[in-house]
Design a protein around this motif. Structure first.
Motif, PDB file in Angstrom:
ATOM      1  N   ALA A 135      -0.119  57.313  38.189  1.00 33.11           N
ATOM      2  CA  ALA A 135       1.071  56.585  39.157  1.00 33.11           C
ATOM      3  C   ALA A 135       1.916  57.773  39.636  1.00 33.11           C
ATOM      4  O   ALA A 135       2.482  57.906  40.771  1.00 33.11           O
ATOM      5  CB  ALA A 135       1.746  55.747  38.417  1.00 33.11           C
ATOM      6  N   HIS A 136       2.302  58.833  38.759  1.00 35.81           N
ATOM      7  CA  HIS A 136       3.098  59.687  39.197  1.00 35.81           C
ATOM      8  C   HIS A 136       2.516  60.665  40.193  1.00 35.81           C
ATOM      9  O   HIS A 136       3.374  60.953  41.134  1.00 35.81           O
ATOM     10  CB  HIS A 136       3.490  60.567  37.960  1.00 35.81           C
ATOM     11  CG  HIS A 136       4.264  60.040  36.928  1.00 35.81           C
ATOM     12  ND1 HIS A 136       4.156  60.634  35.610  1.00 35.81           N
ATOM     13  CD2 HIS A 136       4.898  58.992  37.044  1.00 35.81           C
ATOM     14  CE1 HIS A 136       5.071  59.680  34.924  1.00 35.81           C
ATOM     15  NE2 HIS A 136       5.390  58.704  35.625  1.00 35.81           N
ATOM     16  N   ILE A 137       1.395  60.868  40.309  1.00 30.29           N
ATOM     17  CA  ILE A 137       0.902  61.612  41.732  1.00 30.29           C
ATOM     18  C   ILE A 137       0.885  60.631  42.824  1.00 30.29           C
ATOM     19  O   ILE A 137       1.240  61.088  43.822  1.00 30.29           O
ATOM     20  CB  ILE A 137      -0.552  61.875  41.046  1.00 30.29           C
ATOM     21  CG1 ILE A 137      -0.543  62.894  39.851  1.00 30.29           C
ATOM     22  CG2 ILE A 137      -1.161  62.836  42.428  1.00 30.29           C
ATOM     23  CD1 ILE A 137      -1.703  63.171  39.199  1.00 30.29           C
ATOM     24  N   GLY A 160       1.599  48.636  32.748  1.00 30.74           N
ATOM     25  CA  GLY A 160       2.561  47.849  33.664  1.00 30.74           C
ATOM     26  C   GLY A 160       2.125  48.490  34.938  1.00 30.74           C
ATOM     27  O   GLY A 160       1.880  47.706  35.986  1.00 30.74           O
ATOM     28  N   LEU A 161       2.191  49.820  35.088  1.00 35.77           N
ATOM     29  CA  LEU A 161       1.831  50.466  36.495  1.00 35.77           C
ATOM     30  C   LEU A 161       0.248  50.048  36.698  1.00 35.77           C
ATOM     31  O   LEU A 161      -0.040  50.225  38.191  1.00 35.77           O
ATOM     32  CB  LEU A 161       1.897  51.931  36.409  1.00 35.77           C
ATOM     33  CG  LEU A 161       3.325  52.536  36.220  1.00 35.77           C
ATOM     34  CD1 LEU A 161       3.343  53.709  35.894  1.00 35.77           C
ATOM     35  CD2 LEU A 161       3.809  52.367  37.548  1.00 35.77           C
ATOM     36  N   ALA A 162      -0.671  50.074  35.889  1.00 33.59           N
ATOM     37  CA  ALA A 162      -2.016  49.787  36.336  1.00 33.59           C
ATOM     38  C   ALA A 162      -2.165  48.273  37.144  1.00 33.59           C
ATOM     39  O   ALA A 162      -3.000  48.186  37.998  1.00 33.59           O
ATOM     40  CB  ALA A 162      -2.874  49.786  34.954  1.00 33.59           C
ATOM     41  N   ALA A 196      -3.194  56.013  33.226  1.00 30.26           N
ATOM     42  CA  ALA A 196      -2.382  55.301  34.308  1.00 30.26           C
ATOM     43  C   ALA A 196      -1.161  55.721  34.871  1.00 30.26           C
ATOM     44  O   ALA A 196      -0.708  55.955  36.211  1.00 30.26           O
ATOM     45  CB  ALA A 196      -2.457  53.926  34.080  1.00 30.26           C
ATOM     46  N   ASP A 197      -0.203  56.302  33.925  1.00 26.41           N
ATOM     47  CA  ASP A 197       1.091  56.728  34.246  1.00 26.41           C
ATOM     48  C   ASP A 197       1.144  57.873  34.951  1.00 26.41           C
ATOM     49  O   ASP A 197       1.808  58.259  36.062  1.00 26.41           O
ATOM     50  CB  ASP A 197       1.850  56.832  32.968  1.00 26.41           C
ATOM     51  CG  ASP A 197       3.336  56.963  33.317  1.00 26.41           C
ATOM     52  OD1 ASP A 197       3.723  56.611  34.393  1.00 26.41           O
ATOM     53  OD2 ASP A 197       4.023  57.503  32.224  1.00 26.41           O
ATOM     54  N   ILE A 198       0.235  58.804  34.483  1.00 23.46           N
ATOM     55  CA  ILE A 198      -0.003  60.081  35.121  1.00 23.46           C
ATOM     56  C   ILE A 198      -0.460  59.946  36.645  1.00 23.46           C
ATOM     57  O   ILE A 198       0.001  60.488  37.450  1.00 23.46           O
ATOM     58  CB  ILE A 198      -1.156  61.065  34.217  1.00 23.46           C
ATOM     59  CG1 ILE A 198      -0.450  61.368  33.030  1.00 23.46           C
ATOM     60  CG2 ILE A 198      -1.344  62.362  35.015  1.00 23.46           C
ATOM     61  CD1 ILE A 198      -1.444  62.092  32.227  1.00 23.46           C
ATOM     62  N   SER A 216       6.517  51.294  42.979  1.00 23.70           N
ATOM     63  CA  SER A 216       5.768  50.894  41.854  1.00 23.70           C
ATOM     64  C   SER A 216       6.450  50.942  40.592  1.00 23.70           C
ATOM     65  O   SER A 216       6.528  50.141  39.742  1.00 23.70           O
ATOM     66  CB  SER A 216       4.282  51.516  42.060  1.00 23.70           C
ATOM     67  OG  SER A 216       3.738  51.246  43.052  1.00 23.70           O
ATOM     68  N   HIS A 217       7.182  52.234  40.378  1.00 28.72           N
ATOM     69  CA  HIS A 217       7.988  52.422  39.218  1.00 28.72           C
ATOM     70  C   HIS A 217       9.188  51.589  39.014  1.00 28.72           C
ATOM     71  O   HIS A 217       9.298  51.124  38.012  1.00 28.72           O
ATOM     72  CB  HIS A 217       8.364  53.940  39.218  1.00 28.72           C
ATOM     73  CG  HIS A 217       7.243  55.003  38.527  1.00 28.72           C
ATOM     74  ND1 HIS A 217       6.078  55.194  38.817  1.00 28.72           N
ATOM     75  CD2 HIS A 217       7.416  55.319  37.110  1.00 28.72           C
ATOM     76  CE1 HIS A 217       5.305  55.756  38.007  1.00 28.72           C
ATOM     77  NE2 HIS A 217       6.101  56.090  36.881  1.00 28.72           N
ATOM     78  N   GLY A 218       9.794  51.335  40.151  1.00 29.23           N
ATOM     79  CA  GLY A 218      10.924  50.383  39.887  1.00 29.23           C
ATOM     80  C   GLY A 218      10.475  48.961  39.859  1.00 29.23           C
ATOM     81  O   GLY A 218      11.185  48.333  39.207  1.00 29.23           O
ATOM     82  N   ALA A 265       3.833  48.310  27.587  1.00 26.19           N
ATOM     83  CA  ALA A 265       3.235  50.071  27.667  1.00 26.19           C
ATOM     84  C   ALA A 265       3.545  50.251  29.325  1.00 26.19           C
ATOM     85  O   ALA A 265       3.052  49.538  30.204  1.00 26.19           O
ATOM     86  CB  ALA A 265       2.053  50.451  27.401  1.00 26.19           C
ATOM     87  N   HIS A 266       4.481  51.253  29.640  1.00 29.53           N
ATOM     88  CA  HIS A 266       5.004  51.660  30.992  1.00 29.53           C
ATOM     89  C   HIS A 266       3.439  51.627  32.022  1.00 29.53           C
ATOM     90  O   HIS A 266       3.331  51.351  33.111  1.00 29.53           O
ATOM     91  CB  HIS A 266       5.844  52.674  30.882  1.00 29.53           C
ATOM     92  CG  HIS A 266       6.042  53.291  32.187  1.00 29.53           C
ATOM     93  ND1 HIS A 266       6.316  52.870  33.350  1.00 29.53           N
ATOM     94  CD2 HIS A 266       5.611  54.675  32.626  1.00 29.53           C
ATOM     95  CE1 HIS A 266       6.568  53.604  34.338  1.00 29.53           C
ATOM     96  NE2 HIS A 266       6.003  54.877  33.833  1.00 29.53           N
ATOM     97  N   GLY A 267       2.641  52.414  31.241  1.00 25.33           N
ATOM     98  CA  GLY A 267       1.340  52.954  32.194  1.00 25.33           C
ATOM     99  C   GLY A 267       0.477  51.605  32.214  1.00 25.33           C
ATOM    100  O   GLY A 267      -0.117  51.501  33.261  1.00 25.33           O
TER     101      GLY A 267
END
Ligand code: NZQ
Ligand code: ZN
Length: 388
Positions: free
Chosen positions: A197-199, A284-286, A193-195, A266-268, A280-282
């Motif tokens: 999100a970065h894209i 949270g991003l999901a 999910a984090d990967i 979304s990261h902020g 877990a950061h990922g």
């Protein structure tokens, strides 16, 4: 396409058994090393022994500092800075994931600064120098192994803040996909999910004529979408692990945003969740990324329709761009559910009582995002939309 300067100096050593070479690579950069790691997974699964054997073989002296927590803390960073000073250390070797690498990066910049290293994270001071670091990566997720960023949490005030400078890119990253076989499914999925999100932070841009990087982003996303279910099915699928691990670096080494301006709201918005609730950061991003999409997609229906068609193979309705755009967001949510990632704050055990405070903190240094600028009210609306 905008003007850009792109340079990534991290040497990638990728593949089976490569951790055995860590001593030789370390020797090129330092003579006395801080061996930095997390809560014990490297000892439990044998990576520690292999790294130590390789360092010994190369005749490298080292001092250890373990105990980095997920969402790494400022206190341990300060401990690391003291050890570096006392032991006259000239290189940091981070064996772990984003948390360990970020902790190493913060120690590296703190070493050359007389004041409080947190000053850098508050933007009070400019980073001028950093100790060199190298890494043996154990989880594909944050991309910190070749990124120019570092994220640290200060428990006093529950602040999670980042720094960004090319000075902290690791000199080398050793990446053996076999080391990731032992990841719990939840960490594998949160990493995916984090990967993604970065894209996606880079994909959603207002800059036109970025065809190449659009296509690179789309194929990187597809690689994660195809391979994550494979590794959840079979933890030891080497090729799928390898695809994910390499995509994790490509997703965040700034290649994919050459010539464009990423969003990063979304990261902020997520950092306030992991800063306070230690999720877990990922994961949270999901929760946050699809909610952000629901909130802003009207801003550029074409781009969201392109995302739906090219990334998720949605059959477009040419008369109804809005519908097409919505299908992409729906597919993303379905994918997160399929890999057991949450879509609500409730699933992360985050209650409603501090949303206002989180929204306030998220815009402390100005509005969030570049694709669409979000003020406190917007951020609060996004949190509220995913309460349960
Ligand atoms: O601590 P140990 O025992 O090693 O266990 C870790 C940890 O509990 C475990 N783990 C790691 N490799 C393993 C393993 N367990 C079994 N087998 C293995 N091979 O996984 C857990 C999570 O590790 P962590 O390092 O926290 O994960 P991740 O790489 O996702 O890093 C998250 C941190 O990176 C930051 C996040 O905010 C978060 O603090 N980010 C850093 C970025 C950067 N520097 O460029 C960008 C990202 O957007 C992100 O914000
Ligand atoms: Zn991230």
């Amino acid at each position: 396409m905008r003007n850009f300067v792109y340079q990534n100096t991290t040497k990638i050593i990728f593949g089976k058994g490569t951790e055995a070479e860590v001593g030789e690579y370390t020797k090129k950069h330092g003579s006395k090393v801080l061996l930095h790691y997390g809560g014990g997974s490297i000892k439990k699964y044998g990576t520690y022994d292999k790294v130590v054997e390789s360092l010994n073989k190369a005749g490298i002296e080292f001092v250890e500092l373990g105990g980095v927590k997920a969402n790494p803390r400022l206190d341990l960073v300060k401990e690391g800075i003291e050890i570096i000073e006392k032991e006259d250390i000239d290189f940091i070797l981070a064996v772990g994931g984003g948390s360990v690498i970020d902790s190493a990066k913060a120690i590296a910049v703190g070493h050359y600064y007389d004041g409080d290293v947190w000053d850098f994270f508050e933007g009070k001071e400019k980073i001028k120098k950093a100790l060199p670091i190298g890494t043996v990566l154990t989880i594909p997720a944050a991309g910190s192994e070749s990124s120019s960023s570092c994220v640290i949490t200060k428990m006093d005030g529950q602040l999670k803040r980042s720094i960004n400078t090319n000075l902290i890119r690791p000199r080398f990253a050793i990446m053996n996909p076999q080391i990731t076989y032992t990841l719990p499914d939840y960490q594998t999925a949160a990493g995916a999910a984090d990967i993604m999100a970065h894209i996606m932070e880079r994909y959603f841009t207002n800059v036109d004529n970025v065809e190449l990087t659009d296509r690179l982003c789309e194929s990187a996303l597809k690689t994660i979408i195809t391979n994550t279910p494979k590794v959840l099915e079979n933890n030891e699928d080497y090729n799928a692990r390898a695809e994910i691990m390499w995509t994790g670096s490509i997703a965040h080494n700034n290649l994919l945003d050459t010539g464009r301006i990423g969003d990063w709201a979304s990261h902020g918005i997520e950092h306030e969740l992991s800063g306070i609730y230690d999720v877990a950061h990922g994961a949270g991003l999901a929760v946050i990324f699809p909610a952000w999409m629901d909130y802003v997609y009207q801003h550029d229906l074409e781009r969201f329709a392109q995302f739906a068609v090219r990334v998720w193979d949605v059959d477009p309705d040419f008369k109804d761009l809005e519908w097409t755009a919505e299908q992409g967001i729906k597919k993303l949510k379905e994918f997160f559910v399929s890999i057991a990632m949450p879509l609500t704050l409730k699933e992360l055990d985050i209650p409603a009582d501090r949303l206002e405070e989180m929204a306030e903190k998220a815009v402390q240094n100005g509005p969030q995002g570049n694709f669409v600028k979000l003020d406190k009210e917007d951020v609060l609306n996004i949190y509220k939309s995913v309460l349960e």
